[in-house]
Design an enzyme around this catalytic site. Structure first.
Site, mmCIF file in Angstrom:
data_model
loop_
_atom_site.group_PDB
_atom_site.id
_atom_site.type_symbol
_atom_site.label_atom_id
_atom_site.label_comp_id
_atom_site.label_asym_id
_atom_site.label_seq_id
_atom_site.Cartn_x
_atom_site.Cartn_y
_atom_site.Cartn_z
ATOM 1 N N SER A 123 112.462 -45.537 -47.186
ATOM 2 C CA SER A 123 113.291 -45.232 -46.017
ATOM 3 C C SER A 123 113.231 -46.372 -45.023
ATOM 4 O O SER A 123 112.203 -47.056 -44.909
ATOM 5 C CB SER A 123 112.732 -43.965 -45.379
ATOM 6 O OG SER A 123 113.257 -43.800 -44.096
ATOM 7 N N TYR A 148 105.528 -38.456 -41.821
ATOM 8 C CA TYR A 148 106.509 -38.624 -42.909
ATOM 9 C C TYR A 148 106.706 -40.112 -43.213
ATOM 10 O O TYR A 148 106.611 -40.555 -44.359
ATOM 11 C CB TYR A 148 107.858 -37.976 -42.525
ATOM 12 C CG TYR A 148 108.992 -38.459 -43.392
ATOM 13 C CD1 TYR A 148 109.106 -38.043 -44.717
ATOM 14 C CD2 TYR A 148 109.944 -39.367 -42.898
ATOM 15 C CE1 TYR A 148 110.138 -38.512 -45.526
ATOM 16 C CE2 TYR A 148 110.974 -39.835 -43.700
ATOM 17 C CZ TYR A 148 111.062 -39.406 -45.013
ATOM 18 O OH TYR A 148 112.070 -39.884 -45.813
ATOM 19 N N LYS A 152 105.784 -42.721 -46.637
ATOM 20 C CA LYS A 152 106.657 -43.695 -47.329
ATOM 21 C C LYS A 152 105.984 -45.071 -47.352
ATOM 22 O O LYS A 152 106.010 -45.775 -48.363
ATOM 23 C CB LYS A 152 108.016 -43.784 -46.624
ATOM 24 C CG LYS A 152 108.851 -42.524 -46.734
ATOM 25 C CD LYS A 152 109.312 -42.274 -48.175
ATOM 26 C CE LYS A 152 110.022 -40.962 -48.331
ATOM 27 N NZ LYS A 152 110.265 -40.564 -49.712
#
Ligand code: NAD
Ligand code: UFG
Length: 339
Positions: A123, A148, A152
């Protein structure tokens, strides 16, 4: 055969359509935590092709081994994971377990079955706040500011270490910018649970009357109209990027080359929140009431991609514009409410 984890989700389902239309066979592993099994029939309706779905978890190594034994898996596209930024600060352990531990289990099973080809959903969040825009893959990464985003970042690091230890792996990290839109058929799209966090589903739900108004989070950013700027990409264009990534892996494998590559998948154009609202209203001829609200914690002014590397090395070029994104998102929302 391509194993697609999280293949019945928003990006996964559109990617499967593109894979099937480009002659790839797929098998899916999804625990249905953020989707439903009827997405399989919708994909079948769009493509006229069938595929096998295993309902289960990426944390379940026994099941993953079974999938590898029952199918000749050449490569994996790994979408499965939790993705709500706000929620990740409330239940961080679930995020680290699902995303990081889940990926470790998958990698162990891949290695044990001698499958060393992987496309991973990363992302733009891994860039964190950056002064220089557009963002190049080589930009030094800043703290992603939420659990989050850190999952990643951690998975990217794990994959880089894995490749360093054994450069016969072929790994592509795709850094997605802001996917919106839906398949033109209106059959598949993004169906958020509860109140949407992301801009486009909030707009479509406001337009249809489920929400009273959109809150525009801040109009005092350093951007052309003061509202936040992002690089919105049509999910069908994003999905095509995965087919191109797999083609690159296949080419490298034919030449007996291992590789770890990183590509931005974005359009290279930044639009503000008000650009999106105004385009949506215009192309769909529908009102979207909004109020200017305070900034949302953790948001940055501006974030858009330099897509040059993906264009040069994968041949990736977006074909759909903002009007398409707004029309297709609205078409999907209307279909949802009619069915
Ligand atoms: P999604 O929630 O629609 O799809 C994820 C799918 O994975 C769902 O079908 C869910 O049921 C499944 N899943 C979740 N945890 C699982 C587990 N432990 N085992 C098996 N299946 C599991 O999300 P999406 O928008 O399609 O995103 C796909 C990937 O792309 C995610 O990894 C996400 O973090 C990443 N990503 C998304 C965006 C975005 O804005 N949508 C942006 C950047 C990166
Ligand atoms: N926004 C509003 N009102 C809303 C929702 C969003 O004004 O109700 C604004 C935000 O402040 C931001 C823009 O719309 O300026 C986009 O917000 P989103 O929540 O749609 O997207 P983000 O850029 O915050 O984050 C998304 C994904 C992340 C991913 C990131 C980069 O949610 O998972 O893109 O890919 F990491």
């Amino acid at each position: 055969m391509i194993l697609v984890t999280g293949g019945l989700g928003y990006i996964g389902s559109h990617t499967i359509v593109e894979l099937l239309n480009n002659g790839y066979d797929v098998v899916v592993l999804d625990n249905l935590s953020n989707t439903s099994i009827d997405v399989k029939d919708k994909i079948k309706k769009i493509t006229g092709k069938d595929f096998k779905v295993y309902i289960g978890d990426i944390l379940d190594k026994e099941l993953e081994n079974k999938i590898f034994k029952e199918n000749k898996i050449d490569a994996v596209i790994h979408f499965a994971g939790l993705k709500a930024v706000g929620e990740s600060s409330v239940i961080p352990l679930e995020y680290y377990k699902n995303n990081v531990e889940g990926t470790l289990h998958l990698l162990e099973v891949m290695k044990a079955n001698n499958c060393k080809s992987l496309v991973f959903s990363s992302s733009a969040t891994v860039y964190g706040a950056q002064d220089i825009q557009p963002l190049k893959e080589s930009a030094p990464l800043q703290d992603p500011t939420n659990p989050y985003g850190r999952t990643k970042r951690m998975i990217e690091d794990i994959l880089k270490d894995l490749y360093k230890s054994d450069n016969s792996w072929n790994i592509i990290l795709l850094r997605y910018f802001n996917p919106i839109g839906a398949h033109q058929s209106g059959l598949i799209g993004e169906k958020p649970n509860g109140i949407p966090n992301n801009l486009m589903p909030y707009i479509t739900q406001t337009a249809i009357g489920v929400r009273d108004h959109l809150n525009v989070f801040g109009n005092d950013y350093k951007t052309h109209d003061g509202t936040g700027v992002r690089d919105y990409i049509h999910v069908v264009d994003l999905a095509r990027g995965h087919v191109l990534a797999l083609n690159k892996i296949n080419k490298d494998k034919k030449e007996s080359k291992g590789n770890l590559d990183i590509y931005n998948l974005g359009t290279g154009v930044g639009y503000s929140v008000l650009d999106i609202v105004n385009t949506f209203k215009k192309v769909n001829n529908i009102d979207v009431p909004y109020v200017i609200a305070p900034r949302r914690a953790g948001d940055i002014d501006c974030c858009y991609a330099d897509p040059t590397k993906a264009y040069k090395e994968l041949g990736f070029k977006c074909e759909k514009n903002l009007s398409d994104m707004c029309k297709d998102s609205w078409n999907f929302q209307k279909n949802l409410n009619e069915n």
